[in-house]
Motif scaffolding. Structure first.
Motif, PDB file in Angstrom:
ATOM      1  N   LEU A   1     -15.653 -62.207   1.212  1.00 50.91           N
ATOM      2  CA  LEU A   1     -14.772 -61.251   1.861  1.00 50.91           C
ATOM      3  C   LEU A   1     -13.523 -61.022   1.017  1.00 50.91           C
ATOM      4  N   VAL A   2     -12.965 -59.835   1.121  1.00 48.31           N
ATOM      5  CA  VAL A   2     -11.660 -59.564   0.518  1.00 48.31           C
ATOM      6  C   VAL A   2     -10.600 -60.206   1.411  1.00 48.31           C
ATOM      7  N   THR A   3      -9.804 -61.087   0.835  1.00 53.55           N
ATOM      8  CA  THR A   3      -8.780 -61.798   1.597  1.00 53.55           C
ATOM      9  C   THR A   3      -7.427 -61.710   0.893  1.00 53.55           C
ATOM     10  N   ASN A   4      -6.413 -62.214   1.555  1.00 56.19           N
ATOM     11  CA  ASN A   4      -5.124 -62.490   0.941  1.00 56.19           C
ATOM     12  C   ASN A   4      -4.942 -64.007   0.962  1.00 56.19           C
ATOM     13  N   ILE A   5      -4.015 -64.515   0.194  1.00 55.00           N
ATOM     14  CA  ILE A   5      -3.785 -65.960   0.148  1.00 55.00           C
ATOM     15  C   ILE A   5      -2.291 -66.250   0.249  1.00 55.00           C
ATOM     16  N   TYR A   6      -1.984 -67.483   0.633  1.00 53.24           N
ATOM     17  CA  TYR A   6      -0.569 -67.877   0.664  1.00 53.24           C
ATOM     18  C   TYR A   6      -0.443 -69.367   0.378  1.00 53.24           C
ATOM     19  N   ASN A   7       0.700 -69.733  -0.156  1.00 60.08           N
ATOM     20  CA  ASN A   7       1.025 -71.122  -0.435  1.00 60.08           C
ATOM     21  C   ASN A   7       1.723 -71.695   0.791  1.00 60.08           C
ATOM     22  N   GLU A   8       1.045 -72.610   1.477  1.00 61.42           N
ATOM     23  CA  GLU A   8       1.561 -73.141   2.746  1.00 61.42           C
ATOM     24  C   GLU A   8       2.950 -73.748   2.606  1.00 61.42           C
ATOM     25  N   LYS A   9       3.144 -74.533   1.558  1.00 64.89           N
ATOM     26  CA  LYS A   9       4.422 -75.233   1.396  1.00 64.89           C
ATOM     27  C   LYS A   9       5.567 -74.263   1.137  1.00 64.89           C
TER      28      LYS A   9
ATOM     29  N   LYS B   1       6.423 -72.089   4.212  1.00 67.53           N
ATOM     30  CA  LYS B   1       7.156 -72.901   5.186  1.00 67.53           C
ATOM     31  C   LYS B   1       8.602 -73.127   4.733  1.00 67.53           C
ATOM     32  N   LYS B   2       8.783 -73.414   3.440  1.00 72.22           N
ATOM     33  CA  LYS B   2      10.119 -73.662   2.913  1.00 72.22           C
ATOM     34  C   LYS B   2      11.002 -72.425   3.027  1.00 72.22           C
TER      35      LYS B   2
ATOM     36  N   VAL C   1       5.295 -67.339  -6.512  1.00 67.37           N
ATOM     37  CA  VAL C   1       5.349 -66.293  -5.488  1.00 67.37           C
ATOM     38  C   VAL C   1       4.473 -66.792  -4.342  1.00 67.37           C
ATOM     39  N   PRO C   2       4.940 -66.735  -3.103  1.00 68.34           N
ATOM     40  CA  PRO C   2       4.205 -67.406  -2.028  1.00 68.34           C
ATOM     41  C   PRO C   2       2.944 -66.706  -1.508  1.00 68.34           C
ATOM     42  N   ILE C   3       2.843 -65.382  -1.681  1.00 69.14           N
ATOM     43  CA  ILE C   3       1.736 -64.647  -1.060  1.00 69.14           C
ATOM     44  C   ILE C   3       1.032 -63.780  -2.092  1.00 69.14           C
TER      45      ILE C   3
END
Length: 425
Positions: free
Chosen positions: A139-147, A150-151, A229-231
């Motif tokens: 699937l085509v998705t987006n991603i993010y860095n959890e830490k 949150k910070k 970059v977080p996202i």
């Protein structure tokens, strides 16, 4: 002289017969495509072992990866039916449809073809005319860095609309549609869901929120994994799985509007090693070949696969795949997909890539400064309203500025924004 030459050659080869066959029996196979290095290495390892065990000889495999889907398609176009490879390995349906229409691939029904579904969620998973067949869906998705998210106290964006909120300005990264098939498909998703006018307007707002453009989907993943970059926008579903395997706090996010990408393989027209290409394709869709797809950190395409069973057999990558999907087989997923118009996507393949590059990427700084000016004037209008000033004319003019920005007329949009400011007195 010709006769004498032939005699000398015959005498020479009778004395040194091993020289006559050196290199003559060497088997070759060439791939061209955008698949990731981990998968290329896994398939190379698996197919070489299979070929040696089955035919008793080695095979040399060459993998050409000039870039993402569009770049790979252009490479095959340049070959003009005389390719330096045998199999187009990777990319989704629009790329394969385009190559088939150009006569640059030929039909082939590999063994295991019947174990691949014909379609899923309205998307073709294999071509009914046998030009291409998916071996690794995602699937085509987006991603993010959890830490990092949150910070920074950022909410996790759940929808495409969320991503153009100014709260995410400077916190997004993606690449160009020409550099990445996934980004190209993301642009198509937005154009097909919103329509061309509103779709391009949305993509301008999204670009305004970027911290920077990456060089490709892999680069986007690395930037997010490192926390720069977080996202990350427009990511193959398996990228988050690969990052988590390496210990990075990266999660995939399936947006509210998405599609399935049937990562496929096809036999190239004029393949110099056609017999070996067919042997490879038969192997790729076999149970053994699909295990090496999983070892390469992609999801397998056969409907009769159990990731749990493979995990119990000791295939650790099957565990990562099962955890990433949350189901035992990719086709057990329950996801709402858009009604994807494949003929339309194929028809405007080049146009979409070109328009994005020239109207958004090359004008990125102007785009950002124009939107910033509009937002500043909107703030001034609101402040004037709070003081009891009649802002009716200014509001109409700043709305005009927004419309011009959304249509890509940045100079006229700035002029309208300045006129709106002057109307405040």
């Amino acid at each position: 002289m010709k006769t004498l030459g032939k005699v000398l050659l015959i005498v020479f080869l009778s004395v040194f017969p091993f020289l006559a066959v050196e290199g003559a029996g060497e088997e070759r196979l060439g791939w061209v495509g955008p698949i990731y290095t981990e998968l290329a290495e896994s398939l190379t390892e698996g197919f070489k072992a299979y070929y040696k065990a089955t035919y008793g000889k080695d095979i040399e495999i060459t993998f050409i990866k000039p870039g993402g889907w569009p770049v790979c398609v252009d490479k095959v176009r340049l070959w003009g039916g005389k390719p330096d490879a045998d199999v187009f390995l990777g990319a989704g349906a629009p790329a394969h449809e385009l190559l088939a229409e150009l006569g640059l691939t030929v039909p082939y029904k590999p063994e295991g073809w019947d174990a691949i579904p014909a379609e899923w969620g309205g998307m073709l998973i294999k071509d009914p005319e046998l030009y291409w067949t998916a071996f690794a869906p995602w699937l085509v998705t987006n991603i993010y860095n959890e830490k990092v998210v949150k910070k920074l106290r950022l909410p996790v964006p759940q929808t495409w609309e969320d991503l153009i909120d100014p709260i995410y300005r400077g916190h997004l990264v993606h690449t160009l549609p020409y550099a990445s098939g996934t980004m190209h498909e993301t642009v198509e998703i937005l154009l097909q869901v919103r329509g061309e006018r509103d779709g391009w307007a949305y993509l301008r707002y999204l670009a305004a929120n970027l911290a920077r453009f990456s060089t490709g989907s892999t680069d986007t993943l690395k930037i997010v994994a490192r926390g720069e970059v977080p996202i990350g926008i427009a990511q193959p579903q398996m990228n988050a799985m690969a990052a988590r395997k390496d210990g990075y706090p990266v999660k995939a996010l399936v947006p509210d509007k998405t599609i399935i990408v049937p990562e496929a393989a096809a036999l190239l027209a004029g393949a110099p090693n056609e017999d070996n290409a067919k042997i490879f394709l038969d192997w790729l869709y076999s149970m053994e070949g699909q295990k090496y797809v999983v070892k390469g950190l992609y999801f397998p395409a056969r409907t009769d696969i159990s990731l749990t069973a493979w995990e119990e057999e000791g295939l650790i990558e099957a565990k990562y795949a099962r955890e990433a999907l949350g189901v035992d087989n990719f086709w057990d997923l329950e996801v709402e997909l858009i009604e994807y118009n494949l003929p339309l996507a194929t028809e405007r393949w080049d146009e979409v890539n070109r328009y994005y590059e020239y109207e958004i990427f090359r004008k990125w700084e102007e785009l950002k400064s124009t939107l910033l000016l509009i937002e500043l004037v909107e703030g001034e209008i609101e402040a004037a309203r709070q003081r009891g000033v009649d802002v009716t004319a200014a509001e109409a003019k700043i709305k005009e500025a927004r419309r011009l920005f959304e249509e890509g007329d940045y100079a006229a949009a700035r002029l309208a924004a300045r006129e709106a400011r002057e109307l405040l007195g």
